[in-house]
Scaffold this motif. Structure first.
Motif, PDB file in Angstrom:
ATOM      1  N   ALA A 166      -5.502 -14.873 -59.651  1.00 28.16           N
ATOM      2  CA  ALA A 166      -5.554 -15.940 -60.664  1.00 28.16           C
ATOM      3  C   ALA A 166      -6.996 -16.311 -60.986  1.00 28.16           C
ATOM      4  O   ALA A 166      -7.340 -16.540 -62.162  1.00 28.16           O
ATOM      5  CB  ALA A 166      -4.785 -17.163 -60.167  1.00 28.16           C
ATOM      6  N   PHE A 167      -7.873 -16.338 -59.987  1.00 28.32           N
ATOM      7  CA  PHE A 167      -9.260 -16.702 -60.265  1.00 28.32           C
ATOM      8  C   PHE A 167     -10.051 -15.535 -60.829  1.00 28.32           C
ATOM      9  O   PHE A 167     -11.060 -15.750 -61.509  1.00 28.32           O
ATOM     10  CB  PHE A 167      -9.916 -17.274 -59.007  1.00 28.32           C
ATOM     11  N   ALA A 168      -9.632 -14.305 -60.571  1.00 27.77           N
ATOM     12  CA  ALA A 168     -10.248 -13.183 -61.278  1.00 27.77           C
ATOM     13  C   ALA A 168      -9.924 -13.269 -62.769  1.00 27.77           C
ATOM     14  O   ALA A 168     -10.793 -13.040 -63.627  1.00 27.77           O
ATOM     15  CB  ALA A 168      -9.759 -11.859 -60.694  1.00 27.77           C
ATOM     16  N   LEU A 169      -8.678 -13.622 -63.115  1.00 26.73           N
ATOM     17  CA  LEU A 169      -8.321 -13.834 -64.522  1.00 26.73           C
ATOM     18  C   LEU A 169      -9.063 -15.029 -65.102  1.00 26.73           C
ATOM     19  O   LEU A 169      -9.526 -14.994 -66.250  1.00 26.73           O
ATOM     20  CB  LEU A 169      -6.809 -14.039 -64.643  1.00 26.73           C
ATOM     21  N   LEU A 170      -9.139 -16.097 -64.328  1.00 26.05           N
ATOM     22  CA  LEU A 170      -9.797 -17.301 -64.823  1.00 26.05           C
ATOM     23  C   LEU A 170     -11.260 -17.032 -65.149  1.00 26.05           C
ATOM     24  O   LEU A 170     -11.773 -17.479 -66.183  1.00 26.05           O
ATOM     25  CB  LEU A 170      -9.666 -18.410 -63.781  1.00 26.05           C
ATOM     26  N   ASP A 171     -11.961 -16.279 -64.283  1.00 27.14           N
ATOM     27  CA  ASP A 171     -13.377 -16.030 -64.522  1.00 27.14           C
ATOM     28  C   ASP A 171     -13.617 -15.077 -65.686  1.00 27.14           C
ATOM     29  O   ASP A 171     -14.727 -15.029 -66.225  1.00 27.14           O
ATOM     30  CB  ASP A 171     -14.037 -15.478 -63.254  1.00 27.14           C
ATOM     31  N   LEU A 172     -12.617 -14.308 -66.091  1.00 25.39           N
ATOM     32  CA  LEU A 172     -12.758 -13.492 -67.286  1.00 25.39           C
ATOM     33  C   LEU A 172     -12.968 -14.352 -68.535  1.00 25.39           C
ATOM     34  O   LEU A 172     -13.596 -13.905 -69.497  1.00 25.39           O
ATOM     35  CB  LEU A 172     -11.524 -12.604 -67.470  1.00 25.39           C
ATOM     36  N   GLY A 173     -12.440 -15.582 -68.510  1.00 23.63           N
ATOM     37  CA  GLY A 173     -12.624 -16.460 -69.666  1.00 23.63           C
ATOM     38  C   GLY A 173     -13.447 -17.691 -69.395  1.00 23.63           C
ATOM     39  O   GLY A 173     -13.937 -18.334 -70.330  1.00 23.63           O
ATOM     40  N   ALA A 229     -24.995  -9.771 -72.954  1.00 23.56           N
ATOM     41  CA  ALA A 229     -24.142 -10.525 -72.034  1.00 23.56           C
ATOM     42  C   ALA A 229     -24.275 -10.041 -70.600  1.00 23.56           C
ATOM     43  O   ALA A 229     -24.081 -10.818 -69.658  1.00 23.56           O
ATOM     44  CB  ALA A 229     -22.685 -10.435 -72.481  1.00 23.56           C
ATOM     45  N   TRP A 230     -24.622  -8.756 -70.413  1.00 28.12           N
ATOM     46  CA  TRP A 230     -24.807  -8.273 -69.048  1.00 28.12           C
ATOM     47  C   TRP A 230     -25.945  -9.003 -68.355  1.00 28.12           C
ATOM     48  O   TRP A 230     -25.929  -9.183 -67.133  1.00 28.12           O
ATOM     49  CB  TRP A 230     -25.077  -6.776 -69.041  1.00 28.12           C
ATOM     50  N   VAL A 231     -26.957  -9.432 -69.112  1.00 34.37           N
ATOM     51  CA  VAL A 231     -28.074 -10.170 -68.506  1.00 34.37           C
ATOM     52  C   VAL A 231     -27.591 -11.491 -67.920  1.00 34.37           C
ATOM     53  O   VAL A 231     -28.097 -11.954 -66.894  1.00 34.37           O
ATOM     54  CB  VAL A 231     -29.176 -10.401 -69.555  1.00 34.37           C
ATOM     55  N   GLY A 232     -26.605 -12.115 -68.559  1.00 35.43           N
ATOM     56  CA  GLY A 232     -26.069 -13.366 -68.029  1.00 35.43           C
ATOM     57  C   GLY A 232     -24.988 -13.184 -66.993  1.00 35.43           C
ATOM     58  O   GLY A 232     -24.825 -14.024 -66.094  1.00 35.43           O
ATOM     59  N   SER A 233     -24.214 -12.083 -67.089  1.00 35.81           N
ATOM     60  CA  SER A 233     -23.094 -11.908 -66.158  1.00 35.81           C
ATOM     61  C   SER A 233     -23.528 -11.307 -64.824  1.00 35.81           C
ATOM     62  O   SER A 233     -22.892 -11.575 -63.793  1.00 35.81           O
ATOM     63  CB  SER A 233     -22.028 -11.012 -66.796  1.00 35.81           C
ATOM     64  N   CYS A 234     -24.577 -10.503 -64.800  1.00 37.47           N
ATOM     65  CA  CYS A 234     -25.018  -9.915 -63.522  1.00 37.47           C
ATOM     66  C   CYS A 234     -25.439 -10.984 -62.509  1.00 37.47           C
ATOM     67  O   CYS A 234     -25.044 -10.910 -61.331  1.00 37.47           O
ATOM     68  CB  CYS A 234     -26.150  -8.924 -63.778  1.00 37.47           C
ATOM     69  N   SER A 258     -16.154 -12.502 -63.248  1.00 36.90           N
ATOM     70  CA  SER A 258     -17.449 -13.041 -63.680  1.00 36.90           C
ATOM     71  C   SER A 258     -18.342 -11.948 -64.257  1.00 36.90           C
ATOM     72  O   SER A 258     -19.107 -12.192 -65.194  1.00 36.90           O
ATOM     73  CB  SER A 258     -18.157 -13.715 -62.495  1.00 36.90           C
ATOM     74  N   LEU A 259     -18.260 -10.747 -63.691  1.00 34.46           N
ATOM     75  CA  LEU A 259     -19.106  -9.652 -64.159  1.00 34.46           C
ATOM     76  C   LEU A 259     -18.650  -9.128 -65.517  1.00 34.46           C
ATOM     77  O   LEU A 259     -19.484  -8.773 -66.364  1.00 34.46           O
ATOM     78  CB  LEU A 259     -19.100  -8.531 -63.125  1.00 34.46           C
ATOM     79  N   LEU A 260     -17.339  -9.076 -65.759  1.00 33.24           N
ATOM     80  CA  LEU A 260     -16.826  -8.420 -66.961  1.00 33.24           C
ATOM     81  C   LEU A 260     -16.500  -9.384 -68.093  1.00 33.24           C
ATOM     82  O   LEU A 260     -16.370  -8.943 -69.244  1.00 33.24           O
ATOM     83  CB  LEU A 260     -15.566  -7.615 -66.613  1.00 33.24           C
ATOM     84  N   GLY A 261     -16.332 -10.684 -67.803  1.00 34.36           N
ATOM     85  CA  GLY A 261     -15.856 -11.605 -68.830  1.00 34.36           C
ATOM     86  C   GLY A 261     -16.799 -11.741 -70.014  1.00 34.36           C
ATOM     87  O   GLY A 261     -16.406 -11.547 -71.179  1.00 34.36           O
ATOM     88  N   ALA A 262     -18.066 -12.072 -69.750  1.00 35.02           N
ATOM     89  CA  ALA A 262     -19.016 -12.272 -70.848  1.00 35.02           C
ATOM     90  C   ALA A 262     -19.319 -10.977 -71.600  1.00 35.02           C
ATOM     91  O   ALA A 262     -19.366 -10.981 -72.844  1.00 35.02           O
ATOM     92  CB  ALA A 262     -20.301 -12.897 -70.304  1.00 35.02           C
ATOM     93  N   PRO A 263     -19.519  -9.813 -70.935  1.00 28.98           N
ATOM     94  CA  PRO A 263     -19.705  -8.580 -71.715  1.00 28.98           C
ATOM     95  C   PRO A 263     -18.487  -8.208 -72.554  1.00 28.98           C
ATOM     96  O   PRO A 263     -18.640  -7.677 -73.666  1.00 28.98           O
ATOM     97  CB  PRO A 263     -19.985  -7.525 -70.637  1.00 28.98           C
TER      98      PRO A 263
END
Length: 477
Positions: free
Chosen positions: A293-300, A125-130, A424-429
């Motif tokens: 709110a958008f930091a939370l939103l990008d986590l999912g 997932a880090w390959v996609g989130s970076c 965005s960086l942490l959501g997918a990993p």
């Protein structure tokens, strides 16, 4: 006598009088004609034939009954967009299509890539989130370079940089090489292409900015539908390295698309932002809640896009079925973006309330995704999520101006992008780590839905924006 009363030159009473060049002579028993008088100064000439071009009439002159096509200037044909704006809109559409399509197609490469390196889901997932994090972190830099050198040159350089990063990634021998090539080069190149294109659209369409932005960002749906069916055959025939080379060729088309980015029309210079704007933003409570709110939103938000194909493979579906799930998300994503832009032009509710509603709907669909255990159910849920998630995109940047005001919007967008890049960086990993711990993606999608619902609740705490004055009608040209 029978012949009296007939004009000369009309023997037998038929036909028109012949033109001899001499003034007509009066007949017997009649008085000479009165001399012709000049028309009064305010007289309106009567047109006997409709001209090919519409004449310009002075104000207050009624429409001629002999030529209905003659209209006063107030009713002249007007076009809602300025001349020369459509090439810029087309360029932005292509830029968004190529960037978003490459980002989503990269998610299809993660399962075979992880298998080649023997990596766990969180490492894949880090390959996609970076690249996603670099795309957002590079937004302020791209905006500054675009203001200094113009959007065309910056976007062309970004396309070349993105293609170079994907080419280098195709020769990677470790996952860390992919983190650097895709995250450091490709993500930054995508940012240099994406941000100037949308900035040019906002300057070309000052009156219909929300609608024009929705049309531009709807290009993500077109590229998703085009690239999703191409990646599985490429992966089967050439492996993940060949698929990355294919995506590099796609990203290099950003250079050609950027050539359509014409310089925006010259406008009066905006007043500079007051000193200390950054400190004021960091003390601005509603803006801090909006960015959080958008930091939370990008986590999912990106979890279904990154792990949607993995979820399909987990259910026993083949690669083509997984690509169809991703294509279903892309198709409804574009429809959601257009629908949100259209509703924003005709607000039945406040824009921030619409944004919170779309985020909540996306969260509910993400919570229901684990219930889709067949291809039909998973594809339907993916399409529903794509529509709701796509509607969030065009409203995000329009909401910034309502929270902080137009004067501080530019600085606020840069700060917001840097804050939300953490999600965005942490959501997918994080979703990949939960999959490694639990054995499937059920908890991962439940966590993504919870983050989306939390973000919508935080948006609802923001104060409503003051009503804006009605826009002035477009000027005819």
């Amino acid at each position: 006598m029978v012949g009296e009363g007939r004009p000369r030159g009309t023997p037998g009473g038929g036909g028109e009088p012949r033109d001899t060049g001499d003034p007509p002579r009066p007949l017997k028993g009649t008085s000479p004609p009165l001399p012709s008088l000049p028309p009064p100064p305010n007289a309106v000439p009567v047109l006997r034939q409709c001209p090919l071009t519409v004449p310009v009439s002075p104000p207050g002159v009624p429409v001629s009954p002999h030529c209905p096509s003659v209209r006063p200037p107030a009713l002249a044909l007007s076009w809602p967009f300025p001349p020369g704006a459509l090439p810029a809109l087309s360029a932005a559409f292509l830029q968004v299509a190529l960037v978003s399509g490459s980002v989503r197609a990269l998610g299809l490469c993660l399962p075979p890539l992880g298998g080649a390196f023997g990596a766990a889901a969180r490492a894949q997932a880090w390959v996609g989130s970076c690249p996603l994090a670099a795309l957002q972190l590079g937004g302020p830099l791209a905006a500054a370079l675009s203001a200094r050198f113009g959007p065309r040159g910056v976007a062309m350089a970004g396309g070349a940089l993105a293609g170079a990063g994907l080419v280098l990634g195709a020769f990677a021998t470790r996952l860390e090489h992919l983190y650097l090539s895709l995250g450091g080069l490709t993500g930054l190149g995508w940012s240099l292409s994406f941000t100037p294109a949308l900035g040019a659209v906002s300057r070309w369409f000052p009156r219909r900015r929300a609608l024009a932005t929705s049309v531009a960002v709807s290009g993500a749906a077109v590229s998703g539908l085009a690239l999703a069916p191409l990646l599985p055959p490429a992966l089967d025939s050439y492996g993940w390295r060949g698929a990355l080379l294919l995506l590099a060729a796609v990203s290099l088309h950003l250079v050609a698309a950027a050539a359509l980015l014409r310089p925006p029309p010259r406008t009066p210079p905006e007043p500079p932002e007051p000193s200390g704007t950054l400190l004021r933003l960091l003390r601005h409570g509603p803006f801090l809640r909006y960015a959080a709110a958008f930091a939370l939103l990008d986590l999912g938000y990106y979890v279904p896009f990154v792990h949607g194909a993995g979820r399909a493979l987990e259910l026993g579906l083949d690669g083509r079925a997984a690509a169809a799930v991703v294509a279903a998300m892309a198709a409804l994503d574009g429809a959601g973006r257009l629908a949100a832009g259209w509703l924003a032009e005709r607000p039945a509710a406040a824009l921030l309330r619409q944004l919170a509603a779309w985020a909540a709907l996306a969260g509910l669909v993400a919570l229901a995704t684990p219930l889709g255990t067949s291809f039909a159910a998973l594809a339907a849920l993916a399409a529903a999520y794509g529509g709701c998630a796509g509607a969030v995109a065009p409203l995000q940047f329009a909401g910034v101006a309502q929270v902080v005001g137009p004067g501080r919007a530019a600085m606020a967008i840069g700060v917001m992008q840097m804050v939300e890049s953490v999600g965005s960086l942490l959501g997918a990993p994080l979703a990949g780590w939960l999959r490694d711990v639990t054995g499937d993606f059920t908890v991962s999608f439940l966590a993504a839905g919870a983050f989306l619902l939390a973000s919508s609740l935080l948006i609802l705490t923001l104060p409503p924006a003051p009503p804006e004055p009605p826009p002035s009608p477009p000027e005819p040209f």
